[in-house]
Scaffold this motif. Structure first.
Motif, mmCIF file in Angstrom:
data_model
loop_
_atom_site.group_PDB
_atom_site.id
_atom_site.type_symbol
_atom_site.label_atom_id
_atom_site.label_comp_id
_atom_site.label_asym_id
_atom_site.label_seq_id
_atom_site.Cartn_x
_atom_site.Cartn_y
_atom_site.Cartn_z
ATOM 1 N N ARG A 111 57.123 -31.015 14.527
ATOM 2 C CA ARG A 111 56.449 -31.715 15.612
ATOM 3 C C ARG A 111 56.879 -33.177 15.672
ATOM 4 O O ARG A 111 57.068 -33.744 16.752
ATOM 5 C CB ARG A 111 54.925 -31.604 15.412
ATOM 6 C CG ARG A 111 54.150 -31.655 16.686
ATOM 7 C CD ARG A 111 52.744 -31.107 16.589
ATOM 8 N NE ARG A 111 52.100 -31.366 15.314
ATOM 9 C CZ ARG A 111 51.740 -30.401 14.464
ATOM 10 N NH1 ARG A 111 52.001 -29.139 14.750
ATOM 11 N NH2 ARG A 111 51.151 -30.693 13.338
ATOM 12 N N GLU A 115 58.514 -34.363 19.214
ATOM 13 C CA GLU A 115 57.731 -35.284 20.031
ATOM 14 C C GLU A 115 58.280 -36.698 20.014
ATOM 15 O O GLU A 115 57.773 -37.577 20.712
ATOM 16 C CB GLU A 115 56.274 -35.282 19.545
ATOM 17 C CG GLU A 115 55.568 -33.949 19.772
ATOM 18 C CD GLU A 115 54.164 -33.918 19.196
ATOM 19 O OE1 GLU A 115 53.749 -34.943 18.595
ATOM 20 O OE2 GLU A 115 53.486 -32.872 19.338
ATOM 21 N N HIS A 116 59.331 -36.923 19.210
ATOM 22 C CA HIS A 116 59.912 -38.268 19.116
ATOM 23 C C HIS A 116 60.672 -38.597 20.395
ATOM 24 O O HIS A 116 61.269 -37.736 21.025
ATOM 25 C CB HIS A 116 60.848 -38.341 17.909
ATOM 26 C CG HIS A 116 61.101 -39.730 17.433
ATOM 27 N ND1 HIS A 116 61.941 -40.597 18.095
ATOM 28 C CD2 HIS A 116 60.624 -40.405 16.352
ATOM 29 C CE1 HIS A 116 61.968 -41.740 17.440
ATOM 30 N NE2 HIS A 116 61.183 -41.653 16.378
#
Length: 376
Positions: A111, A115-116
């Protein structure tokens, strides 16, 4: 000659060749033939033509392989017991995300990467390369063991075999030295004082240009991604070993045109240099018929003494002569391709079908022409 032994015995069949020679159609037809013979088959394809996608029932942007209904495989033969045929058009974005989830040590680590804010840039940079998607998808499906045969339709370029090295290139691009370059090597043992000064210089330059927050974000992303390096290296080695083994085979698809034959010669040389198992040629769109073409002159016995019929037959005879000459040229070309082949390799001719196949029945006929058991 027939490709039946390959469809019966191999676990991976990789098709290479120039663009426009019918390689994707050939991959689909071979998948149909193997599935009709009872095997569980997956065809991984690269952006098929619309009519071929419709014939195979491929949805646009499918996230999972599409299963061809068994009744279509039977083609009206209620007693047939086909295996399974799945088809998937490679989607680099989906494949790259699955690679991150599969190789991350924890769901939280995955994640963090996905999500970066830098993930979109990296996935676009790498996953936009079809060769990388082909390698990752092939390795993943082989590792799952769901299918008895996987047929890979490679990109139509001289770089098609780059899929063998694509994961390694990614690993080298984001290797341990890149990690340490962004100050993540806390041990301080890599390169000594000179290397530490280099990392400080790089961080200072990037900070002055993009700001300190950019450098911090880049460090955090590279740090998170570094946990995948070992897995990427491992599956690169694993895929190379599998594709060099007797369970794999590489087929070169060509047409009688000079440019396509030149590309086929290039691919064969590359396969030999890389020690990959070359299984032979498919001469597509070919007139290399075994049987003799009928002669139009036989029609005259039905209309003796008809001058108009004789004129028409004479025109047909000229066309038939041209067809016989072309068929002879293609037979000689097929014979040249068959010269000096490795033991077990074959050169087979696929019939000229007048353009793209438009329906599943056409794929079935082509598959039977290429992969039917040899008659003894």
């Amino acid at each position: 000659m027939s490709l039946h032994p390959l469809l019966r015995d191999k676990r991976v069949l990789v098709l290479c060749g120039a663009g426009g020679v019918g390689k994707t159609t050939t991959a689909a037809a071979l998948g149909v033939a193997a599935a009709r013979a009872g095997r569980r088959v997956l065809v991984l394809t690269i952006d098929p033509a619309r009519r071929l996608a419709e014939a195979m029932g491929l949805p646009a942007g499918g996230a999972e392989p599409t299963t061809v209904p068994a009744e279509r495989l039977r083609q009206g033969d209620a007693t047939a017991t086909p295996g399974q045929l799945d088809v998937w058009m490679l989607d680099p974005g989906i494949i790259f995300e699955r690679m991150v989830r599969r190789m991350s040590p924890t769901p939280e680590a995955a994640r963090t990467i996905l999500e970066h804010r830098f993930y979109g840039f990296l996935s676009g940079l790498v996953a936009g390369v079809q060769e990388y998607a082909a390698a990752e998808a092939l390795d993943a499906f082989l590792h799952e063991g769901r299918y008895e045969l996987i047929i890979l339709d490679t990109p139509p370029s001289r770089n098609a075999l780059d899929f063998l090295e694509a994961p390694g290139r990614l690993s080298r691009f984001l290797d341990d030295r890149v990690v340490s370059l962004f100050g993540l090597d806390s041990g301080g043992g890599r390169g000594g004082g000179l290397w530490r000064k280099a990392t400080q210089l790089v961080s200072g330059v990037l900070g002055s240009v993009f700001g300190d927050s950019f450098v911090g974000d880049l460090r955090s992303f590279v740090s998170a991604f570094s946990g995948l390096f070992a897995g990427i290296r491992l599956h690169t080695e694993r895929l190379r070993a599998r594709l060099s083994s007797p369970e794999a085979a590489f087929l070169l698809v060509t047409s009688p045109e000079a440019a396509a034959l030149e590309e086929a010669a290039f691919f064969r040389k590359t396969l030999t240099e890389q020690g990959l198992p070359f299984a032979g040629y498919v001469l597509n769109r070919s007139w290399a018929r075994d049987e003799e073409l009928p002669t139009p002159e036989a029609l005259l016995r039905h209309v003796p003494g008809d001058d108009a019929a004789r004129t028409g037959v004479e025109a047909l005879s000229r066309l038939a002569q041209w067809e016989r000459e072309r068929a002879g040229e293609h037979r000689r070309l097929l014979a040249r391709l068959a010269e000096r082949l490795p033991t077990g390799a074959v050169a087979v001719a696929a019939p000229e079908v007048g353009g793209e196949l438009e329906d599943f029945a056409g794929l079935t006929r082509l598959g039977e022409a290429l992969g039917a058991p040899a008659v003894r």
